[in-house]
Design a protein around this motif. Sequence first.
Motif, mmCIF file in Angstrom:
data_model
loop_
_atom_site.group_PDB
_atom_site.id
_atom_site.type_symbol
_atom_site.label_atom_id
_atom_site.label_comp_id
_atom_site.label_asym_id
_atom_site.label_seq_id
_atom_site.Cartn_x
_atom_site.Cartn_y
_atom_site.Cartn_z
ATOM 1 N N MET A 1 3.610 53.245 38.869
ATOM 2 C CA MET A 1 4.551 53.478 37.782
ATOM 3 C C MET A 1 5.487 52.288 37.602
ATOM 4 O O MET A 1 5.697 51.808 36.480
ATOM 5 N N GLN A 2 6.044 51.794 38.712
ATOM 6 C CA GLN A 2 6.987 50.682 38.610
ATOM 7 C C GLN A 2 6.322 49.438 38.036
ATOM 8 O O GLN A 2 6.863 48.789 37.138
ATOM 9 N N PHE A 3 5.147 49.100 38.550
ATOM 10 C CA PHE A 3 4.471 47.896 38.080
ATOM 11 C C PHE A 3 3.877 48.094 36.687
ATOM 12 O O PHE A 3 3.887 47.172 35.869
ATOM 13 N N GLY A 4 3.356 49.301 36.413
ATOM 14 C CA GLY A 4 2.795 49.561 35.079
ATOM 15 C C GLY A 4 3.846 49.465 33.996
ATOM 16 O O GLY A 4 3.642 48.814 32.955
ATOM 17 N N ILE A 5 4.988 50.118 34.219
ATOM 18 C CA ILE A 5 6.080 50.059 33.231
ATOM 19 C C ILE A 5 6.608 48.638 33.118
ATOM 20 O O ILE A 5 6.878 48.147 32.009
ATOM 21 N N GLY A 6 6.754 47.953 34.248
ATOM 22 C CA GLY A 6 7.262 46.587 34.219
ATOM 23 C C GLY A 6 6.371 45.646 33.430
ATOM 24 O O GLY A 6 6.841 44.865 32.600
ATOM 25 N N ILE A 7 5.062 45.734 33.667
ATOM 26 C CA ILE A 7 4.121 44.861 32.955
ATOM 27 C C ILE A 7 4.093 45.207 31.474
ATOM 28 O O ILE A 7 4.113 44.313 30.608
ATOM 29 N N ALA A 8 4.076 46.512 31.138
ATOM 30 C CA ALA A 8 3.998 46.937 29.742
ATOM 31 C C ALA A 8 5.242 46.503 28.957
ATOM 32 O O ALA A 8 5.130 45.920 27.861
ATOM 33 N N LEU A 9 6.425 46.775 29.505
ATOM 34 C CA LEU A 9 7.649 46.392 28.797
ATOM 35 C C LEU A 9 7.802 44.876 28.730
ATOM 36 O O LEU A 9 8.241 44.337 27.706
ATOM 37 N N GLY A 10 7.453 44.189 29.812
ATOM 38 C CA GLY A 10 7.525 42.735 29.790
ATOM 39 C C GLY A 10 6.619 42.146 28.729
ATOM 40 O O GLY A 10 7.004 41.221 28.004
ATOM 41 N N TYR A 11 5.420 42.692 28.605
ATOM 42 C CA TYR A 11 4.471 42.224 27.585
ATOM 43 C C TYR A 11 5.007 42.474 26.176
ATOM 44 O O TYR A 11 4.978 41.581 25.317
ATOM 45 N N LEU A 12 5.529 43.675 25.935
ATOM 46 C CA LEU A 12 6.042 44.012 24.602
ATOM 47 C C LEU A 12 7.254 43.159 24.235
ATOM 48 O O LEU A 12 7.343 42.629 23.123
ATOM 49 N N PHE A 13 8.204 43.044 25.156
ATOM 50 C CA PHE A 13 9.390 42.234 24.880
ATOM 51 C C PHE A 13 9.023 40.759 24.738
ATOM 52 O O PHE A 13 9.639 40.034 23.952
ATOM 53 N N GLY A 14 8.023 40.315 25.522
ATOM 54 C CA GLY A 14 7.586 38.930 25.432
ATOM 55 C C GLY A 14 6.912 38.610 24.114
ATOM 56 O O GLY A 14 7.090 37.520 23.558
ATOM 57 N N LEU A 15 6.152 39.536 23.576
ATOM 58 C CA LEU A 15 5.519 39.325 22.275
ATOM 59 C C LEU A 15 6.523 39.411 21.141
ATOM 60 O O LEU A 15 6.405 38.715 20.122
ATOM 61 N N ALA A 16 7.530 40.271 21.304
ATOM 62 C CA ALA A 16 8.455 40.538 20.205
ATOM 63 C C ALA A 16 9.447 39.405 19.971
ATOM 64 O O ALA A 16 9.770 39.086 18.819
ATOM 65 N N LEU A 17 9.943 38.768 21.047
ATOM 66 C CA LEU A 17 11.029 37.795 20.879
ATOM 67 C C LEU A 17 10.651 36.609 19.999
ATOM 68 O O LEU A 17 11.447 36.234 19.119
ATOM 69 N N PRO A 18 9.486 35.953 20.152
ATOM 70 C CA PRO A 18 9.151 34.855 19.256
ATOM 71 C C PRO A 18 9.122 35.285 17.784
ATOM 72 O O PRO A 18 9.586 34.540 16.904
ATOM 73 N N SER A 19 8.575 36.467 17.502
ATOM 74 C CA SER A 19 8.540 36.946 16.117
ATOM 75 C C SER A 19 9.946 37.180 15.580
ATOM 76 O O SER A 19 10.240 36.863 14.416
ATOM 77 N N ILE A 20 10.811 37.721 16.414
ATOM 78 C CA ILE A 20 12.198 37.942 15.996
ATOM 79 C C ILE A 20 12.887 36.610 15.705
ATOM 80 O O ILE A 20 13.562 36.449 14.683
ATOM 81 N N PHE A 21 12.711 35.644 16.593
ATOM 82 C CA PHE A 21 13.341 34.335 16.392
ATOM 83 C C PHE A 21 12.836 33.651 15.126
ATOM 84 O O PHE A 21 13.603 33.012 14.406
ATOM 85 N N ASN A 22 11.538 33.772 14.853
ATOM 86 C CA ASN A 22 10.973 33.117 13.677
ATOM 87 C C ASN A 22 11.441 33.736 12.363
ATOM 88 O O ASN A 22 11.378 33.097 11.322
ATOM 89 N N ARG A 23 11.919 34.967 12.418
ATOM 90 C CA ARG A 23 12.377 35.646 11.205
ATOM 91 C C ARG A 23 13.896 35.801 11.129
ATOM 92 O O ARG A 23 14.443 36.054 10.066
ATOM 93 N N LEU A 24 14.561 35.635 12.258
ATOM 94 C CA LEU A 24 15.999 35.884 12.304
ATOM 95 C C LEU A 24 16.787 34.807 11.569
ATOM 96 O O LEU A 24 17.737 35.113 10.840
ATOM 97 N N ARG A 25 16.442 33.548 11.811
ATOM 98 C CA ARG A 25 17.051 32.399 11.131
ATOM 99 C C ARG A 25 18.572 32.433 11.216
ATOM 100 O O ARG A 25 19.288 32.524 10.218
ATOM 101 N N LEU A 26 19.062 32.368 12.432
ATOM 102 C CA LEU A 26 20.497 32.324 12.662
ATOM 103 C C LEU A 26 21.062 30.983 12.195
ATOM 104 O O LEU A 26 20.378 29.963 12.192
ATOM 105 N N SER A 27 22.329 30.993 11.813
ATOM 106 C CA SER A 27 22.943 29.800 11.234
ATOM 107 C C SER A 27 23.183 28.710 12.265
ATOM 108 O O SER A 27 23.259 27.528 11.927
ATOM 109 N N ASN A 28 23.322 29.078 13.521
ATOM 110 C CA ASN A 28 23.613 28.115 14.583
ATOM 111 C C ASN A 28 22.602 28.288 15.701
ATOM 112 O O ASN A 28 22.410 29.387 16.208
ATOM 113 N N TRP A 29 21.962 27.193 16.137
ATOM 114 C CA TRP A 29 20.914 27.307 17.154
ATOM 115 C C TRP A 29 21.475 27.787 18.488
ATOM 116 O O TRP A 29 20.758 28.387 19.293
#
Length: 481
Positions: free
Chosen positions: A190-218
């Motif tokens: 359970m610990q490793f399964g949840i850790g790998i699953a959430l890590g994978y999802l958060f890891g895939l999501a952040l680049p997409s968020i950054f590419n669309r967020l377009r914050l005014s200051n880096w």
Amino acid sequence: MENLLLFFAILLLASILISKISDKFGIPALLVFLGVGMLAGSEGLLGVHFDNQIIAQNVGMLALIFILYAGGLDTNFSSIKPVFSRGLTLATIGVILTAFAVAPMAKILLGFSWLESLLLGAVISSTDAAAVFAILRAKKISLKNNLAPLIEFESGSNDPMAIFLTMNIIQIISISQIPSPVDWLSVLGMQFGIGIALGYLFGLALPSIFNRLRLSNWGMYPVFSMAWILLLYTLCFKIGGNGYLAVYIAGIFINKRDFVHKKNLIGFHDGIAWAMQIVVFLTLGLLVFPSQLPEIALMAFVLSLWLTFIARPVGVFVSLIGSKFNFNEKLFVSWVGLRGVVPIILATYTYVENIPNANIIFNIVFFMVLTSICMQGMSIGYAATKFNVRLDEVQEENAKVENSPILTYALRQYTINLGAKVIGKNLAEVSLPSEFLIILVKRKNEYLKPTGSYIFNEGDLLLVQCENHALYQDTIKALVG
């Protein structure tokens, strides 16, 4: 507060400057950080009294989150892919075997119970990736046969298993009840399964968020990244997963994709990781009382020899059964199993949970880490040569690459016309093939250097270089069509 800030500023600067000198003599930087902390401690030159294990543990926990995250960000998925299964086996089965191999000798030497002996083995079972690769880079050592990515992946991913073993054994000692193998495996899964699953999802999501967020200051992107990874760790912990594994997995998959300000973000977190390591080692150096080390020095030294020459090789050789690595390469992997910040942090948990013999366990682990850094850390270059795993012709090969022509095809120009699909998107979001390079952009009378945050506009003139003519045509068609 001013005096406290002055004290830490001086310690940080002293640690960094001394480590610069130590690199020339092959002394690992982590040893310097520990030494500075000990010199500043209650029995050192400055005489700063510090014995708060809870603060040390909390500092270590926070630091470990960002150290593992930076380790994931520095991991190239394509390089670890050929050795992924072997590295994962080393990081799990290898850690368990190492912990169990240490336990009998700990029981004989220290007179501990079997659970206390196994706890010591679990605490000291993980290796330190930062220590290994800092030394390899400082000495410019390149390794054969995918050994570098194997060691990198194992060292970066074996901390969660060591943490899991340590916390479970502490719980068993505290409640005086041993769970059944089925219960233990279910918790592990359970610990490793949840850790790998959430890590994978958060890891895939952040680049997409950054590419669309377009914050005014880096500068807001690193802040967002820090908050994102803290959210991941906390969420994973709350629902029963392994947060440390999650942040490491997230770092790997974040690095796998292109996104705006990627290079700056990785550099920022690399700096944060070094700052965290220095702070942790200074804190742990303050926590130790050098006068208590001589009474356990002989037993700790014998345990260090047992760990280095018996326990660690058992874990490595069993984990690599049937692999393509030869005997000498397995010996080298065994030798570079340096101990670092994680074992000392885990040793503080024994204090907080009121485990019997906590002080002895902490001092022994501290001494074993010192021994490992000195003995193995200072001999990695010699071991690489002795075991014949070092690439001797790296400079020659690099020279051949440097002297080869960079461009074999003519540069091409391409104008972004009205209706092109890329208009309004940034370069990182488009995810162009690595062979398709946009070298320069002309917008009206202004020349722009394209980065991940560059946004395609109608009328932009692109200077493009691509070795593969067919790939060039397909990519241009995809951009326009």
